[in-house]
Design a protein around this motif. Structure first.
Motif, PDB file in Angstrom:
ATOM      1  N   TRP A 213      -7.590   8.729  46.433  1.00  0.00           N
ATOM      2  CA  TRP A 213      -8.560   9.028  45.068  1.00  0.00           C
ATOM      3  C   TRP A 213      -8.429   7.644  44.458  1.00  0.00           C
ATOM      4  CZ3 TRP A 213      -6.718   8.921  40.277  1.00  0.00           C
ATOM      5  CH2 TRP A 213      -5.303   9.391  40.248  1.00  0.00           C
ATOM      6  N   VAL A 214      -9.539   7.557  43.686  1.00  0.00           N
ATOM      7  CA  VAL A 214      -9.531   6.262  42.691  1.00  0.00           C
ATOM      8  C   VAL A 214     -10.612   6.632  41.590  1.00  0.00           C
ATOM      9  CG1 VAL A 214     -11.490   4.825  43.670  1.00  0.00           C
ATOM     10  CG2 VAL A 214      -9.744   3.791  42.487  1.00  0.00           C
ATOM     11  N   VAL A 215     -10.236   6.168  40.383  1.00  0.00           N
ATOM     12  CA  VAL A 215     -11.103   6.203  39.367  1.00  0.00           C
ATOM     13  C   VAL A 215     -11.822   4.796  38.937  1.00  0.00           C
ATOM     14  CG1 VAL A 215     -11.424   6.926  36.904  1.00  0.00           C
ATOM     15  CG2 VAL A 215      -9.794   8.393  38.178  1.00  0.00           C
ATOM     16  N   LEU A 216     -12.953   4.515  38.623  1.00  0.00           N
ATOM     17  CA  LEU A 216     -13.412   3.477  38.454  1.00  0.00           C
ATOM     18  C   LEU A 216     -13.932   3.569  36.807  1.00  0.00           C
ATOM     19  CD1 LEU A 216     -15.765   2.833  41.378  1.00  0.00           C
ATOM     20  CD2 LEU A 216     -13.600   2.090  41.021  1.00  0.00           C
ATOM     21  N   THR A 217     -13.353   2.316  36.214  1.00  0.00           N
ATOM     22  CA  THR A 217     -13.661   2.211  34.687  1.00  0.00           C
ATOM     23  C   THR A 217     -14.199   0.734  34.523  1.00  0.00           C
ATOM     24  OG1 THR A 217     -11.365   1.579  34.005  1.00  0.00           O
ATOM     25  CG2 THR A 217     -11.839   3.852  34.195  1.00  0.00           C
TER      26      THR A 217
ATOM     27  N   LEU B  75      -0.158   9.354  33.995  1.00  0.00           N
ATOM     28  CA  LEU B  75      -0.688   9.076  35.189  1.00  0.00           C
ATOM     29  C   LEU B  75       0.054   9.028  36.393  1.00  0.00           C
ATOM     30  CD1 LEU B  75      -3.460   8.755  36.938  1.00  0.00           C
ATOM     31  CD2 LEU B  75      -3.313   6.333  36.356  1.00  0.00           C
ATOM     32  N   PRO B  76       0.150   9.827  37.499  1.00  0.00           N
ATOM     33  CA  PRO B  76       1.327   9.880  38.497  1.00  0.00           C
ATOM     34  C   PRO B  76       1.391   8.423  39.033  1.00  0.00           C
ATOM     35  CG  PRO B  76      -0.373  11.172  39.132  1.00  0.00           C
ATOM     36  CD  PRO B  76      -0.755  10.884  37.753  1.00  0.00           C
ATOM     37  N   ASN B  77       0.242   7.864  39.177  1.00  0.00           N
ATOM     38  CA  ASN B  77       0.326   6.293  39.795  1.00  0.00           C
ATOM     39  C   ASN B  77      -0.570   5.343  39.077  1.00  0.00           C
ATOM     40  OD1 ASN B  77       0.319   4.001  41.701  1.00  0.00           O
ATOM     41  ND2 ASN B  77       0.245   5.361  43.475  1.00  0.00           N
ATOM     42  N   ALA B  78      -0.090   4.383  38.680  1.00  0.00           N
ATOM     43  CA  ALA B  78      -0.839   3.560  37.583  1.00  0.00           C
ATOM     44  C   ALA B  78      -2.161   2.914  38.421  1.00  0.00           C
ATOM     45  CB  ALA B  78       0.048   2.628  37.098  1.00  0.00           C
ATOM     46  N   VAL B  79      -1.825   2.644  39.713  1.00  0.00           N
ATOM     47  CA  VAL B  79      -2.871   1.932  40.500  1.00  0.00           C
ATOM     48  C   VAL B  79      -4.055   2.554  40.977  1.00  0.00           C
ATOM     49  CG1 VAL B  79      -1.244   0.109  41.203  1.00  0.00           C
ATOM     50  CG2 VAL B  79      -1.502   2.092  42.597  1.00  0.00           C
ATOM     51  N   ASN B  80      -4.081   3.774  40.657  1.00  0.00           N
ATOM     52  CA  ASN B  80      -5.102   4.530  41.223  1.00  0.00           C
ATOM     53  C   ASN B  80      -6.345   4.732  40.292  1.00  0.00           C
ATOM     54  OD1 ASN B  80      -2.942   6.485  42.681  1.00  0.00           O
ATOM     55  ND2 ASN B  80      -4.663   6.622  43.590  1.00  0.00           N
ATOM     56  N   VAL B  81      -6.331   3.828  39.116  1.00  0.00           N
ATOM     57  CA  VAL B  81      -7.384   3.852  38.111  1.00  0.00           C
ATOM     58  C   VAL B  81      -7.713   2.106  37.880  1.00  0.00           C
ATOM     59  CG1 VAL B  81      -8.166   3.803  35.984  1.00  0.00           C
ATOM     60  CG2 VAL B  81      -6.836   5.904  36.983  1.00  0.00           C
ATOM     61  N   ILE B  82      -8.897   1.793  38.397  1.00  0.00           N
ATOM     62  CA  ILE B  82      -9.330   0.383  38.310  1.00  0.00           C
ATOM     63  C   ILE B  82     -10.241   0.048  37.050  1.00  0.00           C
ATOM     64  CG2 ILE B  82     -10.295  -1.357  39.874  1.00  0.00           C
ATOM     65  CD1 ILE B  82      -7.922  -0.146  41.109  1.00  0.00           C
ATOM     66  N   CYS B  83      -9.936  -1.080  36.555  1.00  0.00           N
ATOM     67  CA  CYS B  83     -10.512  -1.461  35.445  1.00  0.00           C
ATOM     68  C   CYS B  83     -11.164  -2.866  35.622  1.00  0.00           C
ATOM     69  CB  CYS B  83      -9.623  -1.639  34.055  1.00  0.00           C
ATOM     70  SG  CYS B  83     -10.180  -2.543  32.847  1.00  0.00           S
ATOM     71  N   TYR B  84     -12.558  -2.576  35.618  1.00  0.00           N
ATOM     72  CA  TYR B  84     -13.618  -4.073  35.549  1.00  0.00           C
ATOM     73  C   TYR B  84     -13.822  -4.415  34.202  1.00  0.00           C
ATOM     74  CZ  TYR B  84     -13.866  -3.107  40.638  1.00  0.00           C
ATOM     75  OH  TYR B  84     -13.772  -2.660  41.959  1.00  0.00           O
ATOM     76  N   HIS B  85     -14.285  -5.679  34.054  1.00  0.00           N
ATOM     77  CA  HIS B  85     -14.938  -6.155  32.822  1.00  0.00           C
ATOM     78  C   HIS B  85     -16.373  -6.520  33.270  1.00  0.00           C
ATOM     79  CE1 HIS B  85     -10.616  -6.257  32.093  1.00  0.00           C
ATOM     80  NE2 HIS B  85     -11.148  -5.930  30.528  1.00  0.00           N
TER      81      HIS B  85
ATOM     82  N   VAL C 195     -13.844   8.649  45.134  1.00  0.00           N
ATOM     83  CA  VAL C 195     -13.962   8.214  43.565  1.00  0.00           C
ATOM     84  C   VAL C 195     -14.201   9.445  42.961  1.00  0.00           C
ATOM     85  CG1 VAL C 195     -15.382   6.553  42.366  1.00  0.00           C
ATOM     86  CG2 VAL C 195     -14.886   5.971  44.709  1.00  0.00           C
ATOM     87  N   ILE C 196     -13.147   9.672  42.078  1.00  0.00           N
ATOM     88  CA  ILE C 196     -13.511  10.805  41.268  1.00  0.00           C
ATOM     89  C   ILE C 196     -13.652  10.356  39.810  1.00  0.00           C
ATOM     90  CG2 ILE C 196     -11.927  12.180  42.744  1.00  0.00           C
ATOM     91  CD1 ILE C 196      -9.530  11.559  40.639  1.00  0.00           C
ATOM     92  N   SER C 197     -14.052  11.294  38.972  1.00  0.00           N
ATOM     93  CA  SER C 197     -14.422  10.892  37.586  1.00  0.00           C
ATOM     94  C   SER C 197     -13.021  10.854  36.700  1.00  0.00           C
ATOM     95  CB  SER C 197     -15.631  11.873  37.009  1.00  0.00           C
ATOM     96  OG  SER C 197     -14.787  13.114  37.117  1.00  0.00           O
ATOM     97  N   LEU C 198     -13.084  10.209  35.830  1.00  0.00           N
ATOM     98  CA  LEU C 198     -12.091  10.035  34.753  1.00  0.00           C
ATOM     99  C   LEU C 198     -11.666  11.674  34.321  1.00  0.00           C
ATOM    100  CD1 LEU C 198      -9.836   8.673  33.087  1.00  0.00           C
ATOM    101  CD2 LEU C 198     -11.634   8.579  31.122  1.00  0.00           C
ATOM    102  N   ASN C 199     -12.859  12.402  34.054  1.00  0.00           N
ATOM    103  CA  ASN C 199     -12.753  14.094  33.633  1.00  0.00           C
ATOM    104  C   ASN C 199     -12.064  14.817  34.659  1.00  0.00           C
ATOM    105  OD1 ASN C 199     -13.506  15.654  31.430  1.00  0.00           O
ATOM    106  ND2 ASN C 199     -14.533  16.719  32.679  1.00  0.00           N
ATOM    107  N   THR C 200     -12.318  14.397  35.777  1.00  0.00           N
ATOM    108  CA  THR C 200     -11.535  15.343  37.085  1.00  0.00           C
ATOM    109  C   THR C 200     -10.152  14.981  36.935  1.00  0.00           C
ATOM    110  OG1 THR C 200     -13.640  15.265  38.373  1.00  0.00           O
ATOM    111  CG2 THR C 200     -11.537  15.406  39.493  1.00  0.00           C
ATOM    112  N   LEU C 201      -9.811  13.473  36.886  1.00  0.00           N
ATOM    113  CA  LEU C 201      -8.382  13.039  36.769  1.00  0.00           C
ATOM    114  C   LEU C 201      -7.804  13.753  35.569  1.00  0.00           C
ATOM    115  CD1 LEU C 201      -5.692  11.514  37.443  1.00  0.00           C
ATOM    116  CD2 LEU C 201      -6.710   9.460  36.207  1.00  0.00           C
TER     117      LEU C 201
END
Length: 261
Positions: A95-99, A34-44, A75-81
């Motif tokens: 862009w950002v991915v939400l997980t 992943l080119p930039n670790a902070v473009n994917v967000i993780c919630y619990h 907001v893009i999908s994980l699959n798009t990334l």
């Protein structure tokens, strides 16, 4: 002395070629990271009354979504990334991915309708044995989704993926135990939801580089981590580094992280 000049030229030419080859090999590796670790967000958990650092209120989640939308972040999908990493497809400038990890009941009750309201794609990582047993990852959670609720997420167009079977720290597991964790999870996701589970979130973000070959043997194409840097590892196993949002994380901080400020 002149006799040595051609030799020196050949040496430096070879050195330059070696450096070029090294650079190209690094490009190949970085293409799988992943080119930039902070473009994917993780919630619990999402809950009006968080009782642990892993809970986030629906109001705070809505504030996060508003700041993403108002700053024209796609907001893009994980699959798009992943397709971008594999095939070189272009991504939006912002862009950002939400997980969402652990498929808590609060995610179903509060995150799902907000995601639908904002028309945001998202990935939900499910620990399948805990879904079967109805026991959440930690007692402070609002509960855990049922297979029927996960099926509704799939019907809504959301992505459901593996978060292992029993949510153990995988870094200590033998080859056979690790493969069992992956195999059981894949089987249950396929049996209950009809999914081919090739994306995997590591419990606690932990594993060892020596285990990467086992993930590949089990047809896993991507593993989601946290911000822990385990090293590059196998270039053909995609690593998704993520920023974990906690109860006290400010929405403005999320924005700064996404924009790299």
């Amino acid at each position: 002395m002149k006799i040595h000049f051609p030799v020196a030229k050949i040496f430096f030419a070879s050195l330059n070629i070696g450096l070029i080859i090294f650079a190209l090999s690094w490009i190949k590796i970085s293409d799988r990271l992943l080119p930039n670790a902070v473009n994917v967000i993780c919630y619990h958990d999402i809950t009006p009354n968080p009782s642990s650092q892993w809970g986030r209120t629906p109001d705070d989640l809505k504030a996060d979504f508003n700041i993403i939308k108002n700053n024209n972040i796609n907001v893009i999908s994980l699959n798009t990334l992943i397709n971008s990493i594999l095939n070189g497809n272009s991504l939006p400038e912002r862009w950002v991915v939400l997980t969402f990890d652990d498929v808590t009941k609060g995610q179903y009750e509060y995150a799902r309708p907000l995601l639908k309201e904002y028309n945001f794609p998202a990935t939900f990582y499910a620990p399948t044995d805990l879904v079967d047993s109805g026991k959440p990852v930690i007692d402070e959670y609002t509960g855990i989704m049922t297979w029927q609720e996960l099926e509704e997420l799939v019907s809504d167009g959301f992505h459901v993926a593996s978060h292992s079977h029993t949510h153990k720290d995988l870094s200590y597991l033998s080859e056979s135990m690790l493969k069992d964790e992956i195999r059981e999870s894949q089987f249950l996701l396929n049996t209950n939801l009809g999914l081919d589970a090739v994306d995997f979130a590591l419990p606690f973000g932990l594993y060892s580089l020596e285990q990467e070959k086992y993930f590949k043997e089990m047809r896993i194409r991507s593993i989601a981590l946290t911000t822990t840097d385990h090293g590059d590892g196998d270039p053909d196993l995609i690593k998704i580094r993520r920023f974990e949002v906690k109860a006290d994380t400010k929405s403005n901080k999320i924005l700064k992280i996404i924009l790299g400020n």
